[in-house]
Design a protein around this motif. Structure first.
Motif, PDB file in Angstrom:
ATOM      1  N   UNK A  55      -2.917 -19.232 -35.923  1.00 41.62           N
ATOM      2  CA  UNK A  55      -2.576 -20.594 -36.343  1.00 41.62           C
ATOM      3  C   UNK A  55      -1.120 -20.962 -36.067  1.00 41.62           C
ATOM      4  N   UNK A  56      -0.362 -20.060 -35.446  1.00 43.02           N
ATOM      5  CA  UNK A  56       1.026 -20.369 -35.132  1.00 43.02           C
ATOM      6  C   UNK A  56       1.132 -21.348 -33.967  1.00 43.02           C
ATOM      7  N   UNK A  57       2.228 -22.089 -33.909  1.00 44.33           N
ATOM      8  CA  UNK A  57       2.453 -23.085 -32.860  1.00 44.33           C
ATOM      9  C   UNK A  57       3.754 -22.766 -32.136  1.00 44.33           C
ATOM     10  N   UNK A  58       3.692 -22.717 -30.808  1.00 49.17           N
ATOM     11  CA  UNK A  58       4.869 -22.482 -29.978  1.00 49.17           C
ATOM     12  C   UNK A  58       5.008 -23.637 -28.984  1.00 49.17           C
TER      13      UNK A  58
ATOM     14  N   UNK B 299       6.216 -21.941 -36.544  1.00 48.24           N
ATOM     15  CA  UNK B 299       6.594 -22.909 -35.513  1.00 48.24           C
ATOM     16  C   UNK B 299       7.800 -22.372 -34.771  1.00 48.24           C
ATOM     17  N   UNK B 300       7.634 -22.147 -33.484  1.00 45.96           N
ATOM     18  CA  UNK B 300       8.725 -21.683 -32.633  1.00 45.96           C
ATOM     19  C   UNK B 300       8.952 -22.702 -31.520  1.00 45.96           C
TER      20      UNK B 300
ATOM     21  N   UNK C 165       8.155 -15.792 -28.438  1.00 42.93           N
ATOM     22  CA  UNK C 165       7.390 -15.964 -29.680  1.00 42.93           C
ATOM     23  C   UNK C 165       5.879 -15.886 -29.513  1.00 42.93           C
ATOM     24  N   UNK C 166       5.360 -15.924 -28.298  1.00 44.63           N
ATOM     25  CA  UNK C 166       3.913 -15.901 -28.092  1.00 44.63           C
ATOM     26  C   UNK C 166       3.334 -14.540 -28.462  1.00 44.63           C
ATOM     27  N   UNK C 167       2.213 -14.560 -29.194  1.00 44.53           N
ATOM     28  CA  UNK C 167       1.534 -13.314 -29.552  1.00 44.53           C
ATOM     29  C   UNK C 167       0.099 -13.635 -29.965  1.00 44.53           C
ATOM     30  N   UNK C 168      -0.584 -12.646 -30.500  1.00 44.73           N
ATOM     31  CA  UNK C 168      -1.993 -12.827 -30.866  1.00 44.73           C
ATOM     32  C   UNK C 168      -2.180 -13.808 -32.017  1.00 44.73           C
ATOM     33  N   UNK C 169      -1.101 -14.104 -32.738  1.00 47.45           N
ATOM     34  CA  UNK C 169      -1.196 -15.055 -33.833  1.00 47.45           C
ATOM     35  C   UNK C 169      -0.923 -16.491 -33.416  1.00 47.45           C
ATOM     36  N   UNK C 170      -0.634 -16.689 -32.137  1.00 45.76           N
ATOM     37  CA  UNK C 170      -0.358 -18.037 -31.632  1.00 45.76           C
ATOM     38  C   UNK C 170      -1.667 -18.779 -31.394  1.00 45.76           C
ATOM     39  N   UNK C 171      -1.867 -19.853 -32.120  1.00 46.47           N
ATOM     40  CA  UNK C 171      -3.104 -20.616 -31.972  1.00 46.47           C
ATOM     41  C   UNK C 171      -2.952 -21.858 -31.139  1.00 46.47           C
ATOM     42  N   UNK C 172      -1.698 -22.342 -30.980  1.00 40.49           N
ATOM     43  CA  UNK C 172      -1.454 -23.590 -30.265  1.00 40.49           C
ATOM     44  C   UNK C 172      -0.162 -23.495 -29.479  1.00 40.49           C
TER      45      UNK C 172
ATOM     46  N   UNK D  90      -0.754 -14.779 -25.172  1.00 42.85           N
ATOM     47  CA  UNK D  90      -1.428 -15.461 -26.290  1.00 42.85           C
ATOM     48  C   UNK D  90      -2.816 -15.898 -25.835  1.00 42.85           C
ATOM     49  N   UNK D  91      -3.695 -14.928 -25.654  1.00 41.31           N
ATOM     50  CA  UNK D  91      -5.004 -15.186 -25.060  1.00 41.31           C
ATOM     51  C   UNK D  91      -5.891 -16.081 -25.916  1.00 41.31           C
ATOM     52  N   UNK D  92      -5.631 -16.133 -27.235  1.00 36.46           N
ATOM     53  CA  UNK D  92      -6.472 -16.933 -28.126  1.00 36.46           C
ATOM     54  C   UNK D  92      -5.947 -18.349 -28.319  1.00 36.46           C
ATOM     55  N   UNK D  93      -4.795 -18.651 -27.731  1.00 34.33           N
ATOM     56  CA  UNK D  93      -4.156 -19.942 -27.989  1.00 34.33           C
ATOM     57  C   UNK D  93      -4.845 -21.092 -27.257  1.00 34.33           C
ATOM     58  N   UNK D  94      -4.851 -22.237 -27.902  1.00 43.87           N
ATOM     59  CA  UNK D  94      -5.252 -23.500 -27.278  1.00 43.87           C
ATOM     60  C   UNK D  94      -3.985 -24.078 -26.660  1.00 43.87           C
ATOM     61  N   UNK D  95      -3.973 -24.246 -25.351  1.00 42.03           N
ATOM     62  CA  UNK D  95      -2.767 -24.671 -24.637  1.00 42.03           C
ATOM     63  C   UNK D  95      -2.917 -26.121 -24.184  1.00 42.03           C
TER      64      UNK D  95
END
Length: 269
Positions: A36-39, A81-82, A101-108, A165-170
């Motif tokens: 759910x994190x946002x970068x 938020x980064x 800051x990108x990692x497995x917890x990055x969702x957006x 961040x493979x799970x992130x919505x970009x």
């Protein structure tokens, strides 16, 4: 025999309940672990150059509290938020200095990039200071770069984001057209120059949208959002030439960030 049946029945009920509880617990754990994190990555259009209210800690990157990433984060309270977008950034700068800051917890993830690779600043300097012929020639040079070289540069950035961040919505944001043709401007660039610059923006957006789609990313076009708010419109959300603060020239105002970029990003996020 009867006692055996009752015991078996109770055991089966408890087992089923246990399975149900285990499933619910797993689902809850999965929900809690959802990234759910946002970068916010990118160049000056993402850092907020032109909108003022810059974070002094960001230095020459000029990250603004009025930029669309900061506005979205304030409204939605992501788990983290980064904000690493930076004025002047090119694709290589994103890869080298913004992906930490990108990692497995990055969702957006949000991103605008490519304009500086194509020589945006030099194009506008040429068009403002030199002849119409030189302007159009420089625009065509930039368009050739966008067609032939930029796609590979974008691929490198997009692949690097996915790797971290493979799970992130970009969400990849585009750029506005700068000018309203036939508008209220009575001086400055010619209509031929303005049309050439707009066509370069359209090509940059089309190229970026194609590369983003091929990587499974969402492209957010801001062209429609800025229609009626271009330079020469009488209600511009873009700075024209700013001789006092040249870095803000041809960048969105605070209204351009909140009224143009933010709604597009919010709809795509």
């Amino acid at each position: 025999m009867r006692r055996f049946r009752i015991t078996a029945y109770v055991t089966s009920v408890l087992f089923a309940a246990g399975v149900a509880l285990t499933g619910a617990t797993a689902a809850q754990a999965s929900e809690q672990a959802a990234p759910t994190g946002y970068v916010a990555l990118g160049d000056s259009y993402s850092s907020g150059v032109g909108s003022g209210s810059y974070d002094s800690a960001s230095g020459s990157c000029k990250r603004s509290t009025k930029a669309y990433p900061a506005l979205w984060a304030a409204a939605h309270s992501p788990s983290s938020f980064n904000f690493t977008a930076c004025s002047g950034a090119r694709t290589s700068d994103v890869i080298a200095g913004q992906l930490g800051p990108l990692n497995s917890g990055t969702g957006l993830v949000s991103l605008s990039i490519g304009g500086n690779d194509a020589g945006f600043s030099d194009v506008m300097t040429t068009c403002v200071l030199q002849s119409e012929a030189n302007c159009v020639a420089r625009v065509n040079q930039a368009k050739a770069y966008v067609q032939n070289t930029l796609p590979g540069k974008l691929d490198q950035v997009y692949s690097a984001i996915t790797a971290k961040a493979s799970a992130a919505h970009v969400v990849v944001l585009g750029y506005p057209r700068f000018y309203q043709l036939g508008g209220s401007c009575i001086a400055g660039l010619t209509e031929t120059e303005r049309a050439a610059i707009n066509s370069a923006a359209d090509l940059l957006n089309a190229t970026t949208a194609k590369r983003a789609a091929d990587h499974g990313f969402t492209f957010g076009s801001v062209t429609s959002a800025f229609t009626g708010h271009e330079i020469c419109s009488g209600n511009s959300w873009l700075h024209s030439v700013n001789w006092t603060n040249p870095t803000e020239s041809y960048h969105p105002t605070a209204a351009g960030q909140s009224g143009g970029y933010l709604p597009v990003f919010s709809a795509a996020a």
